[in-house]
Each structure stands twice: as C-alpha cells, then as structure tokens.
Design a protein around this motif. Sequence first.
Motif, PDB file in Angstrom:
ATOM      1  N   ARG A 292       0.826  -1.221   0.000  1.00  0.00           N
ATOM      2  CA  ARG A 292       0.000   0.000   0.000  1.00  0.00           C
ATOM      3  C   ARG A 292       0.855   1.263   0.000  1.00  0.00           C
ATOM      4  NH1 ARG A 292      -3.748  -0.777   5.115  1.00  0.00           N
ATOM      5  NH2 ARG A 292      -2.043  -2.170   5.707  1.00  0.00           N
ATOM      6  N   ARG A 293       0.295   2.301  -0.577  1.00  0.00           N
ATOM      7  CA  ARG A 293       0.928   3.610  -0.471  1.00  0.00           C
ATOM      8  C   ARG A 293       0.904   4.059   0.994  1.00  0.00           C
ATOM      9  NH1 ARG A 293       1.752   6.381  -5.148  1.00  0.00           N
ATOM     10  NH2 ARG A 293       0.974   5.380  -7.035  1.00  0.00           N
ATOM     11  N   PRO A 294       1.882   4.832   1.442  1.00  0.00           N
ATOM     12  CA  PRO A 294       1.962   5.222   2.858  1.00  0.00           C
ATOM     13  C   PRO A 294       0.704   5.924   3.373  1.00  0.00           C
ATOM     14  CG  PRO A 294       3.984   5.805   1.693  1.00  0.00           C
ATOM     15  CD  PRO A 294       3.014   5.346   0.651  1.00  0.00           C
ATOM     16  N   GLN A 295       0.001   6.631   2.491  1.00  0.00           N
ATOM     17  CA  GLN A 295      -1.177   7.393   2.916  1.00  0.00           C
ATOM     18  C   GLN A 295      -2.373   6.494   3.235  1.00  0.00           C
ATOM     19  OE1 GLN A 295       0.333   7.645  -0.027  1.00  0.00           O
ATOM     20  NE2 GLN A 295       1.305   9.672  -0.142  1.00  0.00           N
ATOM     21  N   PHE A 296      -2.286   5.211   2.873  1.00  0.00           N
ATOM     22  CA  PHE A 296      -3.458   4.338   2.973  1.00  0.00           C
ATOM     23  C   PHE A 296      -3.184   3.115   3.851  1.00  0.00           C
ATOM     24  CE2 PHE A 296      -3.577   6.359  -1.318  1.00  0.00           C
ATOM     25  CZ  PHE A 296      -4.552   7.297  -1.012  1.00  0.00           C
ATOM     26  N   LYS A 297      -2.564   3.370   5.011  1.00  0.00           N
ATOM     27  CA  LYS A 297      -2.228   2.285   5.921  1.00  0.00           C
ATOM     28  C   LYS A 297      -3.324   2.004   6.953  1.00  0.00           C
ATOM     29  CE  LYS A 297       1.924   1.356   4.352  1.00  0.00           C
ATOM     30  NZ  LYS A 297       2.232   0.055   3.715  1.00  0.00           N
ATOM     31  N   LYS A 298      -4.377   2.808   6.975  1.00  0.00           N
ATOM     32  CA  LYS A 298      -5.444   2.582   7.953  1.00  0.00           C
ATOM     33  C   LYS A 298      -6.162   1.264   7.670  1.00  0.00           C
ATOM     34  CE  LYS A 298      -6.384   7.458   8.939  1.00  0.00           C
ATOM     35  NZ  LYS A 298      -7.387   8.560   8.875  1.00  0.00           N
ATOM     36  N   GLU A 299      -6.789   0.736   8.731  1.00  0.00           N
ATOM     37  CA  GLU A 299      -7.434  -0.567   8.634  1.00  0.00           C
ATOM     38  C   GLU A 299      -8.565  -0.582   7.609  1.00  0.00           C
ATOM     39  OE1 GLU A 299     -10.007  -3.307  11.629  1.00  0.00           O
ATOM     40  OE2 GLU A 299      -7.989  -2.788  12.312  1.00  0.00           O
ATOM     41  N   LEU A 623      -3.042  12.383 -12.536  1.00  0.00           N
ATOM     42  CA  LEU A 623      -2.522  13.414 -11.633  1.00  0.00           C
ATOM     43  C   LEU A 623      -1.143  13.050 -11.110  1.00  0.00           C
ATOM     44  CD1 LEU A 623      -5.779  14.213  -9.596  1.00  0.00           C
ATOM     45  CD2 LEU A 623      -4.762  15.579 -11.433  1.00  0.00           C
ATOM     46  N   ARG A 624      -0.967  11.795 -10.725  1.00  0.00           N
ATOM     47  CA  ARG A 624       0.330  11.369 -10.179  1.00  0.00           C
ATOM     48  C   ARG A 624       1.438  11.492 -11.228  1.00  0.00           C
ATOM     49  NH1 ARG A 624      -0.367   9.647  -5.216  1.00  0.00           N
ATOM     50  NH2 ARG A 624      -2.259   8.509  -4.607  1.00  0.00           N
ATOM     51  N   ASN A 625       1.102  11.214 -12.490  1.00  0.00           N
ATOM     52  CA  ASN A 625       2.113  11.285 -13.549  1.00  0.00           C
ATOM     53  C   ASN A 625       2.724  12.670 -13.688  1.00  0.00           C
ATOM     54  OD1 ASN A 625       1.859   8.605 -14.246  1.00  0.00           O
ATOM     55  ND2 ASN A 625       0.491   8.970 -15.981  1.00  0.00           N
ATOM     56  N   TYR A 626       1.967  13.695 -13.295  1.00  0.00           N
ATOM     57  CA  TYR A 626       2.446  15.072 -13.443  1.00  0.00           C
ATOM     58  C   TYR A 626       2.747  15.740 -12.101  1.00  0.00           C
ATOM     59  CZ  TYR A 626       1.595  14.657 -18.391  1.00  0.00           C
ATOM     60  OH  TYR A 626       1.664  14.258 -19.714  1.00  0.00           O
ATOM     61  N   GLY A 627       2.915  14.919 -11.070  1.00  0.00           N
ATOM     62  CA  GLY A 627       3.360  15.427  -9.774  1.00  0.00           C
ATOM     63  C   GLY A 627       2.277  16.011  -8.902  1.00  0.00           C
ATOM     64  N   PHE A 628       1.003  15.845  -9.268  1.00  0.00           N
ATOM     65  CA  PHE A 628      -0.096  16.380  -8.455  1.00  0.00           C
ATOM     66  C   PHE A 628      -0.524  15.334  -7.414  1.00  0.00           C
ATOM     67  CE2 PHE A 628      -0.866  18.311 -12.794  1.00  0.00           C
ATOM     68  CZ  PHE A 628      -0.290  19.536 -12.484  1.00  0.00           C
ATOM     69  N   ASN A 629       0.419  14.983  -6.544  1.00  0.00           N
ATOM     70  CA  ASN A 629       0.197  13.873  -5.617  1.00  0.00           C
ATOM     71  C   ASN A 629      -0.791  14.198  -4.507  1.00  0.00           C
ATOM     72  OD1 ASN A 629       1.924  11.724  -6.676  1.00  0.00           O
ATOM     73  ND2 ASN A 629       3.598  13.134  -6.251  1.00  0.00           N
ATOM     74  N   GLU A 630      -0.785  15.422  -4.030  1.00  0.00           N
ATOM     75  CA  GLU A 630      -1.748  15.790  -2.983  1.00  0.00           C
ATOM     76  C   GLU A 630      -3.171  15.698  -3.523  1.00  0.00           C
ATOM     77  OE1 GLU A 630      -2.860  19.478   0.060  1.00  0.00           O
ATOM     78  OE2 GLU A 630      -1.046  19.579  -1.183  1.00  0.00           O
ATOM     79  N   GLU A 631      -3.367  16.210  -4.739  1.00  0.00           N
ATOM     80  CA  GLU A 631      -4.684  16.109  -5.372  1.00  0.00           C
ATOM     81  C   GLU A 631      -5.070  14.641  -5.605  1.00  0.00           C
ATOM     82  OE1 GLU A 631      -3.014  20.123  -6.732  1.00  0.00           O
ATOM     83  OE2 GLU A 631      -2.258  18.105  -6.273  1.00  0.00           O
ATOM     84  N   ALA A 632      -4.099  13.836  -6.012  1.00  0.00           N
ATOM     85  CA  ALA A 632      -4.362  12.414  -6.262  1.00  0.00           C
ATOM     86  C   ALA A 632      -4.755  11.700  -4.971  1.00  0.00           C
ATOM     87  CB  ALA A 632      -3.135  11.760  -6.880  1.00  0.00           C
ATOM     88  N   ASN A 634      -6.070  13.086  -2.226  1.00  0.00           N
ATOM     89  CA  ASN A 634      -7.388  13.578  -1.803  1.00  0.00           C
ATOM     90  C   ASN A 634      -8.507  12.955  -2.640  1.00  0.00           C
ATOM     91  OD1 ASN A 634      -6.201  15.215   0.123  1.00  0.00           O
ATOM     92  ND2 ASN A 634      -6.189  17.038  -1.169  1.00  0.00           N
ATOM     93  N   ALA A 635      -8.256  12.822  -3.942  1.00  0.00           N
ATOM     94  CA  ALA A 635      -9.266  12.229  -4.817  1.00  0.00           C
ATOM     95  C   ALA A 635      -9.485  10.758  -4.473  1.00  0.00           C
ATOM     96  CB  ALA A 635      -8.838  12.374  -6.272  1.00  0.00           C
ATOM     97  N   THR A 636      -8.405  10.035  -4.212  1.00  0.00           N
ATOM     98  CA  THR A 636      -8.527   8.617  -3.853  1.00  0.00           C
ATOM     99  C   THR A 636      -9.368   8.447  -2.601  1.00  0.00           C
ATOM    100  OG1 THR A 636      -6.373   8.122  -4.835  1.00  0.00           O
ATOM    101  CG2 THR A 636      -7.251   6.529  -3.258  1.00  0.00           C
ATOM    102  N   ILE A 678      -7.585  -1.808  -6.141  1.00  0.00           N
ATOM    103  CA  ILE A 678      -6.223  -2.262  -5.844  1.00  0.00           C
ATOM    104  C   ILE A 678      -5.210  -1.288  -6.436  1.00  0.00           C
ATOM    105  CG2 ILE A 678      -4.536  -4.086  -6.361  1.00  0.00           C
ATOM    106  CD1 ILE A 678      -6.903  -6.084  -6.173  1.00  0.00           C
ATOM    107  N   MET A 679      -5.409  -0.877  -7.676  1.00  0.00           N
ATOM    108  CA  MET A 679      -4.479   0.059  -8.318  1.00  0.00           C
ATOM    109  C   MET A 679      -4.465   1.415  -7.620  1.00  0.00           C
ATOM    110  SD  MET A 679      -5.196  -0.696 -12.357  1.00  0.00           S
ATOM    111  CE  MET A 679      -6.140  -2.172 -12.711  1.00  0.00           C
ATOM    112  N   LEU A 680      -5.636   1.863  -7.148  1.00  0.00           N
ATOM    113  CA  LEU A 680      -5.715   3.154  -6.466  1.00  0.00           C
ATOM    114  C   LEU A 680      -4.878   3.181  -5.184  1.00  0.00           C
ATOM    115  CD1 LEU A 680      -9.519   3.998  -6.789  1.00  0.00           C
ATOM    116  CD2 LEU A 680      -7.659   5.457  -7.602  1.00  0.00           C
ATOM    117  N   LEU A 681      -4.878   2.070  -4.459  1.00  0.00           N
ATOM    118  CA  LEU A 681      -4.284   2.052  -3.117  1.00  0.00           C
ATOM    119  C   LEU A 681      -2.843   1.570  -3.083  1.00  0.00           C
ATOM    120  CD1 LEU A 681      -7.316   0.695  -1.054  1.00  0.00           C
ATOM    121  CD2 LEU A 681      -6.392   3.012  -1.047  1.00  0.00           C
ATOM    122  N   LEU A 682      -2.409   0.880  -4.133  1.00  0.00           N
ATOM    123  CA  LEU A 682      -1.084   0.282  -4.109  1.00  0.00           C
ATOM    124  C   LEU A 682      -0.065   1.091  -4.901  1.00  0.00           C
ATOM    125  CD1 LEU A 682      -2.685  -1.998  -2.818  1.00  0.00           C
ATOM    126  CD2 LEU A 682      -1.417  -3.615  -4.224  1.00  0.00           C
TER     127      LEU A 682
END
Length: 684
Positions: A292-299, A623-632, A634-636, A678-682
């Motif tokens: 998982r991406r670090p932002q999505f470690k919650k149960e 969004l992630r491809n162009y560095g808009f990670n915060e927006e990505a 939040n959208a997830t 799965i793709m969104l969170l990993l």
Amino acid sequence: MSRKIFTSLLILKQRTLVLSLVSCVSILSCTQKKESIKKDPLEFSHNILDYHISPKDSLDKSGLMFSDQGAWFAYSLPKKESHKIGFSGPFLMTQQNGIWSSPNLSVFNFTIDNHEQPLLDFNEDLKSQNSYASHLEQLFENKNVVVKQDLVFMSGHTALQRVKITNISNTQIVINTNIKGSLSDIGIRLSKKNNTVSLHSEKSKAIGHILVKNNIEHIDILDENSLYSIQLKTINLQPNTSNEIIISHSFIFPEYSWNNEKNKILNTNFDTVLNSKKVEKKAQIKSLLTNRRPQFKKEKYARVLAKAHLTLQNNWRIPAGAIKHEGLFPSYHYKWFNGFWSWDSWKHAVGLSYFNPDLAKKQIRLMFEFQDDDGFVADCVFRDTLIEKHNYRDTKPPLSAWAVSKIFEKDKDLSFIKVLYPKLKKYHYWWYQKRDHDNDGLCEYGSTDGSLIAAKWESGMDNAIRFDHSEILKNSENAYSLNQESVDLNAYLYAEKHYLAQLASALKMPEDATQFQLEAKQLRGKIQSQFYDEKDGWFYDTNLEGTAFIKGEGSEGWTMLWANAATNKQASAVKNKMMNPKKFFTKVPFQTMSADHQKFDPLNGYWRGPNWLDQAYFGVKALRNYGFNEEANNATIQILEGAEGLLDQGPSIRENYHPLTGKGLHAQNFSWSAAHIIMLLLKN
C-alpha cells in the motif's frame, strides 16, 4: 509510625504494585492478542461480504455467493428463517447464466431417541456464521453438542463440506444422520451409483456428483428423480469426543475426469485442504497490504483491499467449453456478464498481478486465443455459445500491452512476454491497418460489420455523448470507422508504443524498441496539437480532419495525462477542471462526464454521468504522472469514502456509482472496479 504499621503498609503497597503489574501485563497481553489478530491478513476478509441468502426461487439474486479455485458454482450462508442446517446452494454458473440448483442441495438432519428428537434447533442453537476468503463456516451449540460446519473448495471442480459434532454432555449420545436435498425445476435429474448421487442436466454438459465419505446405510432417489436421501449409519458419541461427516459437491465438465477427481476426494484430508487455502489467501492478501501507499495504511483500506481480492476470487473461472484458459467474469451476479471481455480482461490482469500473477497471465492468454490472423481480438467470448455468441463485431480499447507490461514488472517472466509480444505487436498495428480511415496516423473506433452500435461499443463507452452524432465510414472489407478521431484511443496507442518498447528491450530486440519509441514521439506531437482545446483547457475528440472539436467534457479528457502524453501546461489546465467541484471533483470524483453538462444523467445514462472506477483510477494516475500527488491522494480518499458501502463490511463492489449521491449502480461484484481499487491504493 510504629515499625509494625510501617511494615504492614509496605507489604500493602508491594501487593498493590504486583497487582497493578499483573493487570498491566494482562492488558498488554490482550492488546497484543488483538493486534496479532489484526495483523493476520485473513482476518481482513472476515465477513467482508455479506453472503446471507436463502433463495426464494432459482433466479433469486438478492444475495451474494462465495466461490474459489475458479469453480463454476458457488454457495451462500442461509438466513435464520431457512430452518435448514447446511449451506445455501450451490448457485450454478454451469448453465443458464447462473441459477440456483436448490435452496439447499444438502440438508443435514440429526436426530436422537430413535429418530424422534432433533439434535439441533437451527434458530435456537445457531451461534455464528462466518465467511473468509478461504472458506464458509457455521457454528451451533446447545447443552449437549457443539456442531461446526465448514465449506472449502478443494479445486475448481469440488467443494468439501465437513460437519464436526462434539459431545459436551456427560452421557453417550446416539445420533442418527440423514442428508437430503431436492432440486429446483431447472432441467436436472438425479441418479445413484454405489455411494454417489449424480446430477444430469438437460441444459449443460457439466455433471454434478454428491459423495459422502462416511459409512452409508442406504441412498434413495425419490420424487421423479428430483429428490435424494442419504441415511448414514448410527453414531454412538461418547462424552468429550467428536465425529466428522465429510460430503463433497462436484460439477465436472467433460474436459475433466470425474474418476480422477473422485480419487482426490477420497484421499484428501479436510484439514489439509482448509489449511492450504488459509495459507494461500493469507499470502495473497498480505501481498496487497504490504504494497500500500503510505497514505493508505489505515485498517479501512486493508478491509476494502480484502473485499476487492474476494470480489476477483468470486468471479474466477477455470477453462470449460470454448474457454481454454482461466479468467474472470465481469460479474457472476449479473446474468449477461457470464463471459470474458477484452478490456475487462486487461484491467483484471493488472489488478491480479499484485497478488496472483499466474492467474493474471492466464487471463491474458484467454483473450488472445480469440485473436484473428490480422491481429484483431474479439470483444467478448463465452463458455457456451448456445447461450450467447462470441462478439466479433468489434474489439475494445488497446490496453493489452499495458497489462502484460504490468505483469512483467511483478514477476519478470521472459517466457510469458516472449509468447505474447508478437501477438501484442500484431494487435497494435491492426488499429492502423483497419481503423485509420484517412491514413493520417490517428485512429478511430469502428466495427467489423459496419454497424454504428458496434462501433460505439468498441470505445467501451457505449452511449457517451461524444458519439451522439457519429456516423460510420467504410475503410475496407470488414473494416469500418466512425467519422471522428478519439483522444482516448490515440492516447492508449501512444502508451502502448512505450510499453511495447519496454517489452522489446527486455526481449533484446533493440530495433523494435527504437521503432516504437520513434513512433511514440511522432504521435505525441500530433495528439497534443489536434485534441487539445487551448481555450477550454481540455482534450476532446475531433472530426477526421482535426479541424473541429466534439465538445462535452468527459473522462476521455484525462487519458492523455494517464498516458504521459500531455505537456505540463496542458496537464495543469486539465487538473484544474478535474479538481473543480462543479465539474469532476464530486462526492465520488472523476466520473465519466462533467456534472455541469446539460446531458449529465447518472441514473439514466450508462456512460453519461456515473463514476466508473476504471476512469476514476485513470484520473488519479493522470494526476500522479504530473506530480499532483496531494490532489491524487485527496481524490482517492474521496472516491473510496464517497462510494456507498465501499468501505463498509457487507456490501459488494458495484459496477459504477452515482457521483453526486454515492449510490451504487448496476451490477454487483464488479471485477474491474475491484481491480482498480487495488491500483488506487497500491504503489506502482
């Protein structure tokens, strides 16, 4: 203070301290125990989907069904009002696009006192019903016995059921056991041979078999061969001892050997099967949780990943009939989705690659069995073409090289890409040979039969507003195009050139790699200039000449960003519209068309407003491809939080969602939605 009083106080303090330490150790032990349970990946699948249904008739799909190992049949947990000890089903996908064989094909009746007194009362004695990715279970208990019932799939042909009865009383219990079941009127008749009850269908080549491993007294086939009864020998159960009853249900297509399967059943230990499935599922779920991406470690995100994993598992099917490799249905729950679609398959494969790359590869091979000599790949194919015909009227958007590349990233299997690469290359160039009406290097969606409807289907976005005024044009024999060039199609083809270049490099084919890189560079400039409206800050389809945009902001507008084909300036403009709450940043963000468009109608428009999670994922990845990670990020979060029931225990993953209310729409248990969660969170 006297020495005696002081000593007494000191002893009291020491006792208090010891008690406190004992209490702390006890609390810590409990806490650690709870944490260890949470760390068991299998626990995240515990009751994550609600499998409770007692089907009212053979077509009742008001509940969900559990299957595993690619079986073409499934089971559920009976509701309390059923009063029957056993599992609901099986639900057969071996015939009629899914139908219940029976409300309960094997009902267990236990009696004592010369068959007069029931051993159990379903409503009074039922203590729990549980589901996991590995198995189903039910627990009954009264003052005399504890009865545990488990169901696990031994293979894609056979489900095993075990009933374990433990005597917790102080006296011997004499137990009489009868197993019986009746069939719904679905064209199946029963017969018996030795210790086996067989099920023969008028509507399917699959033959069913019910086998009991215990000592059988007699078998009766009754009611015009639609009801069976198996009487077991009496069990004399001593206090503090247990007895097991093992029964199997098998459904075998003619490609497979019943004798081989029967031998496996007779020589298999139930606990060995159950434990192996637990280990298998734990490993698969763990591979998802640890990536998982670090932002999505919650149960809650671990639970939704377990739900996605189980959704894909329930849609898994082994080869049968016209299908030569394993693959996934879009949804077993919806009768018209009991087949295999090409772009669904590419998406399923990417999701599977994170935890089961072998199955992902089989899913890819399945569809390429239906590739024509010119490179064309069928839209959708089916096990039984008497129920539904393969569709060769169109193909689907070119995402196969993406899928193969993502699988290769995970397992580095050169032998796999060596076989697939020439097929992918042929399919890629087919688009330019059969779907480029004006030979300008930009392709159009189309059909093989000249029909407009099939051409729209080829886009995958059947009734999207950009096709409202489309017309069909003939390119050559059996090759037709729409009179518009589509931004998403050409973005996919651009991405494919990069993926094919990567695969060519891995196969040490430098000339191919260089050629694809050169083509990608040339295509990038074309699509940046033709499909982008500087004034609107959005990518649109155009007419064939590239002189007029086909307006209406839709999810195809961010595929250029997903493919890494847009300039930074273009990407920034598109991002601003994507994050606008009046347009795409809705309760469930990144739906198929802008919420402020006059034709936006999620409840009545399949691709005219609902949020499809594949398109939402493409938006997040864009969004992630162009560095808009915060927006990505939040959208997830907003996608998962806004989609009704997605993070909850019980509800299934839906085909799509209402972007403004979050309501789940259309089919339940939808595979590509699960794959894209799965793709969104990993990572990667």
